[in-house]
Design an enzyme around this catalytic site. Structure first.
Site, mmCIF file in Angstrom:
data_model
loop_
_atom_site.group_PDB
_atom_site.id
_atom_site.type_symbol
_atom_site.label_atom_id
_atom_site.label_comp_id
_atom_site.label_asym_id
_atom_site.label_seq_id
_atom_site.Cartn_x
_atom_site.Cartn_y
_atom_site.Cartn_z
ATOM 1 N N LYS A 147 24.549 46.006 29.664
ATOM 2 C CA LYS A 147 25.875 45.813 30.300
ATOM 3 C C LYS A 147 26.807 46.881 29.778
ATOM 4 C CE LYS A 147 27.946 42.887 33.100
ATOM 5 N NZ LYS A 147 27.370 42.003 34.128
ATOM 6 N N ASP A 152 30.467 45.000 38.498
ATOM 7 C CA ASP A 152 30.842 43.691 37.947
ATOM 8 C C ASP A 152 32.349 43.599 38.204
ATOM 9 O OD1 ASP A 152 29.589 41.430 36.029
ATOM 10 O OD2 ASP A 152 31.619 41.799 35.318
HETATM 11 P P1 NDP Z 1 35.696 40.957 41.220
HETATM 12 O O1 NDP Z 1 36.402 41.992 40.433
HETATM 13 O O2 NDP Z 1 35.267 41.268 42.601
HETATM 14 O O3 NDP Z 1 36.572 39.618 41.293
HETATM 15 C C1 NDP Z 1 36.939 38.962 40.135
HETATM 16 C C2 NDP Z 1 37.718 37.722 40.502
HETATM 17 O O4 NDP Z 1 37.881 36.927 39.325
HETATM 18 C C3 NDP Z 1 39.110 38.012 41.013
HETATM 19 O O5 NDP Z 1 39.504 37.013 41.892
HETATM 20 C C4 NDP Z 1 39.940 37.985 39.735
HETATM 21 O O6 NDP Z 1 41.304 37.697 39.950
HETATM 22 C C5 NDP Z 1 39.275 36.865 38.980
HETATM 23 N N1 NDP Z 1 39.435 37.101 37.534
HETATM 24 C C6 NDP Z 1 38.928 38.142 36.821
HETATM 25 N N2 NDP Z 1 39.311 38.069 35.543
HETATM 26 C C7 NDP Z 1 40.070 36.977 35.443
HETATM 27 C C8 NDP Z 1 40.745 36.362 34.377
HETATM 28 N N3 NDP Z 1 40.715 36.875 33.123
HETATM 29 N N4 NDP Z 1 41.410 35.205 34.642
HETATM 30 C C9 NDP Z 1 41.423 34.677 35.896
HETATM 31 N N5 NDP Z 1 40.807 35.225 36.947
HETATM 32 C C10 NDP Z 1 40.138 36.348 36.730
HETATM 33 O O7 NDP Z 1 34.442 40.526 40.326
HETATM 34 P P2 NDP Z 1 33.105 39.787 40.771
HETATM 35 O O8 NDP Z 1 33.360 38.829 41.858
HETATM 36 O O9 NDP Z 1 32.066 40.813 40.946
HETATM 37 O O10 NDP Z 1 32.727 38.986 39.418
HETATM 38 C C11 NDP Z 1 33.132 37.648 39.187
HETATM 39 C C12 NDP Z 1 32.235 37.025 38.138
HETATM 40 O O11 NDP Z 1 30.873 37.046 38.604
HETATM 41 C C13 NDP Z 1 32.204 37.728 36.789
HETATM 42 O O12 NDP Z 1 32.005 36.770 35.770
HETATM 43 C C14 NDP Z 1 30.964 38.599 36.875
HETATM 44 O O13 NDP Z 1 30.438 38.925 35.610
HETATM 45 C C15 NDP Z 1 30.038 37.670 37.639
HETATM 46 N N6 NDP Z 1 28.908 38.278 38.320
HETATM 47 C C16 NDP Z 1 29.074 39.317 39.198
HETATM 48 C C17 NDP Z 1 27.996 39.852 39.854
HETATM 49 C C18 NDP Z 1 28.140 40.926 40.871
HETATM 50 O O14 NDP Z 1 27.130 41.326 41.457
HETATM 51 N N7 NDP Z 1 29.340 41.420 41.151
HETATM 52 C C19 NDP Z 1 26.620 39.373 39.599
HETATM 53 C C20 NDP Z 1 26.557 38.229 38.715
HETATM 54 C C21 NDP Z 1 27.663 37.734 38.102
HETATM 55 P P3 NDP Z 1 42.390 38.869 39.755
HETATM 56 O O15 NDP Z 1 42.214 39.777 40.937
HETATM 57 O O16 NDP Z 1 43.700 38.164 39.730
HETATM 58 O O17 NDP Z 1 42.063 39.551 38.457
HETATM 59 O O1 2IT Z 2 26.203 39.977 35.949
HETATM 60 C C1 2IT Z 2 25.418 40.526 36.743
HETATM 61 O O2 2IT Z 2 24.278 40.109 36.912
HETATM 62 C C2 2IT Z 2 25.908 41.684 37.493
HETATM 63 N N1 2IT Z 2 27.068 42.062 37.356
HETATM 64 C C3 2IT Z 2 24.977 42.428 38.412
HETATM 65 C C4 2IT Z 2 24.147 43.415 37.643
HETATM 66 C C5 2IT Z 2 23.305 44.331 38.478
HETATM 67 O O3 2IT Z 2 22.689 45.211 37.850
HETATM 68 O O4 2IT Z 2 23.221 44.203 39.696
#
Ligand code: NDP
Ligand code: 2IT
Length: 448
Positions: A128, A168
């Protein structure tokens, strides 16, 4: 020492060796808590000090990221890449750009990624990275300059056989484009498989954007199906409004559920007639706006609420898809009181340990992140597969592959829990299955 004492001693050692990294300590504790029955069955893991080795990253890289903002001011951020474990394949895991990023956060995410990637059944190790850079309010040019500077150091550490980053929080196709362009320029190689989450026109894979959210919903569906239930007609709450949340909402609705709320760091939208995904995507993806704009645009009595928790909203299924530790013990109490049936973690470690304990004690179906959100990274591995064969699959075929992978992850967690006399305990099943595959590969490689 019995297994439990051994694991407790290791936990203390991890805390001492990694001071001031509470998220990392939490992620390690959650895994170790599951492992005593496995260690009892496999003394060879203990003799080879496999647990101690797994808790120590193979490599940690911290670097300066200098860049110039639009006003001509020099800015300095910190970049990280933690290459945690390469027993099953090249390090694989996303990059997070958010002001809260520090070494402990990257290590917690990298540690989780080892077991998630193992559970996915794909040939990928765990890693990561990210930066404390805050993309909010930055222009496209600022984002580009930051990404170019970040890659100017990162490029020497990554590669399709070494380490394959993706997105992420704060990192999507726009950022991956700038990062890929700089990698290509510095190395003089069109090495598609070095990054995943690419745009569809230049090596990206169909369904990667949707995969994490879709996968989490498939996982919930499997948990419910194991109890003879499904999503049809159920009220659902999804926190977050980013990449994972948007596509969890879309798939949940396609499968007959009604998603009544989503959120961001400022508050949540409550839409009793069901979130309009097209409008949400317009605001968040097209305009890079905020969900506070949603009620005015929707014109149906939806509300933007800032004075209570999204978890106060009544629902049968809760999908935390924002960030770590966003769902607390108090939230879990409320959800249980309101009759929640299933919780699946779309985000990484969104439920606090106390909240998780309550769900497990209450018999709520609980899908831990490393199982429930593995669809994203699994589809990244499918992207690598397409890049390696210079191929590009259809949406339908890619979605079917994702679905099959999620069904298989559910099956392996479910069956492992049964096998160890812990029926229905997906946390135990996920940790044990994920750990054993990595441990067996490490045993085969000897002491390295
Ligand atoms: P994005 O940046 O697309 O969206 C993040 C969302 O979470 C936004 O709505 C944001 O709100 C909110 N958020 C982020 N930080 C905070 C905080 N400290 N407090 C409150 N709200 C918060 O990210 P993703 O959707 O890609 O990721 C969301 C989660 O999913 C994370 O935990 C990530 O690690 C996990 N994840 C992502 C994957 C991927 O493929 N993208 C795969 C597996 C897991 P705001 O805009 O107000 O900050
Ligand atoms: O938390 C996760 O699994 C991710 N942000 C996706 C990682 C990836 O390599 O697609």
């Amino acid at each position: 020492m019995d297994q439990r004492d051994t694991l407790e001693a290791l936990q203390q050692q991890v805390v001492q060796r990694n001071p001031a990294e509470p998220e990392f300590h939490q992620a390690v504790a959650e895994v170790l808590d599951s492992l005593s029955p496995v260690i009892a069955r496999h003394p060879e893991y203990k003799d080879a000090k496999l647990l101690e080795r797994i808790c120590e990253p193979e490599r940690q890289i911290i670097f300066r990221v200098p860049w110039v903002d639009d006003s001509g001011t020099v800015q300095i951020n910190r970049g990280f890449r933690v290459e945690f474990n390469s027993a099953l394949g090249p390090y694989k895991g996303g990059l997070r750009f958010h002001p809260s990023v520090n070494l402990g956060v990257v290590k917690f995410l990298g540690f989780e990624q080892i077991f998630k990637n193992s559970l996915s059944g794909m040939p990928i190790g765990g890693g990561k990275g990210g930066s404390d850079f805050d993309p909010k309010g930055r222009s496209d040019n600022e984002i580009m300059r930051f990404c170019q500077s970040f890659m100017s150091e990162l490029y020497r550490h990554i590669g399709e056989y070494t380490d394959v980053p993706a997105g992420d929080i704060g990192v999507g196709a726009r950022e991956i484009g700038f990062l890929f362009g700089q990698y290509k320029r510095l190395t003089n190689r069109y090495e598609s498989g070095v990054l995943t989450g690419k745009g569809l026109g230049w090596g990206g894979a169909r369904v990667r954007k949707e995969a994490t959210g879709y996968g989490a919903v498939y996982f919930v569906h499997e948990m419910l199906a194991a109890r003879g239930d499904d999503l049809a007609g159920k009220e659902i709450v999804v926190s977050g409004s980013g990449n994972v949340a948007i596509y969890a909402i879309e798939k949940a609705q396609q499968m007959g559920g009604k998603v009544v709320a989503c959120s961001d760091s400022g508050g949540f939208v409550y839409d009793p007639s069901g979130i309009n995904v097209a409008l949400l995507r317009q605001i968040k993806e097209e305009e890079r706006g905020r969900i506070s704009e949603y009620p005015d645009r929707r014109q149906n009595g939806a509300d933007y609420v800032t004075d209570s928790s999204i978890w106060d909203v009544h629902c049968k299924v809760a999908l935390p898809c924002a960030t770590q530790n966003e769902l607390t013990e108090k939230d879990a109490q409320t959800l249980i009181r309101n009759g929640v049936l299933a919780v699946a973690e779309g985000a990484n470690m969104p439920c606090t340990p106390a909240a998780m304990k309550l769900f497990r004690e209450a018999g709520t179906l609980f899908g831990p992140a490393k199982a429930a959100n593995a669809g994203g990274v699994a589809t990244s591995a499918l992207e690598m597969q397409q890049n390696a064969s210079r191929d590009s699959w259809s949406f339908g075929y890619s979605e079917q592959r994702l679905k099959d992978i999620m069904i298989e992850i559910h099956r392996s967690c479910f069956e492992t829990a049964e096998e160890y006399g812990r029926p229905g305990d997906y946390v135990f099943g996920a940790n044990t299955t994920g750990f054993c595959r990595v441990a067996d590969a490490m045993l085969a490689f000897g002491v390295i």
